[in-house]
Design a protein around this motif. Structure first.
Motif: not given
Length: 196
Positions: A143-144, A188
């Motif tokens: 999800k970064r 994220s």
């Protein structure tokens, strides 16, 4: 430590790891050749590993040729040092994410990993009882986001009566605090903007 390799929970974790790594490329770096070989043989890594090395210098050379999406590494390398490698990777392969497993579970090493920009930090001692830390880290990185489990945050001094006073400037806004808390929980960018 006894690992139950056939438990239903473990099978679910392996399925999720496989799903999270789908389409990803991986670099493996571990100072222990036996551990490196074992990691390379994991079924959910099959077809994803671009390279597997034991030294910082070798990893940087390989990343310059083929930068993977994710580098999974240990702090102890045959030559070099895990946090140092992460710092260098952020310059030479800025789109590569990193997940480091620490044998040296000290505040100093955790701080070095945080300063280097590791997206995930897990302790070796929690592999069998870490409540799925590996999969949680993969989920956050996908999800970064970032993943630092509670044991890591405690070691770094981020869990306590007032963790912000320990590590942040006095003029930080409430929104900035919310974002930082969300980052430590692996949210994220999209999820962070939804907070409010």
């Amino acid at each position: 430590m006894k690992l139950n390799h056939v438990s239903p929970a473990r099978a679910i974790e392996e399925d999720e790891a496989r799903s999270l790594l789908k389409g990803q490329t991986i670099g493996l770096v571990a100072g222990n050749p036996l551990l490196l070989a074992a990691m390379n043989l994991l079924e959910f890594f099959r077809g994803k590993v671009l390279w597997a090395v034991t030294c910082e210098k070798e990893a940087l050379q390989e990343a310059a040729v083929q930068a993977p999406d994710l580098v999974i590494l240990t702090d102890e390398l045959e030559q070099g040092y895990g946090p140092s490698l992460i710092k260098e990777l952020k310059t030479t392969a800025p789109n590569t994410h990193t997940l480091i497993f620490l044998a040296k579970e000290t505040a100093v090493v955790v701080e070095e990993c945080l300063e280097a920009g590791a997206e995930g930090i897990c302790f070796n001692s929690n592999i069998s009882d870490g409540d799925g830390d590996f999969v949680k880290a993969l989920r956050a990185i996908a999800k970064r986001g970032v993943y630092y489990p509670e044991q890591v945050r405690k070691k770094a001094g981020y869990v306590g009566a007032n963790p912000f006073a320990m590590v942040l400037p006095n003029d930080i806004t409430e929104r900035e605090k919310e974002v930082l808390v969300g980052l430590t929980e692996g949210l994220s960018n999209k999820e962070l903007t939804a907070i409010r």
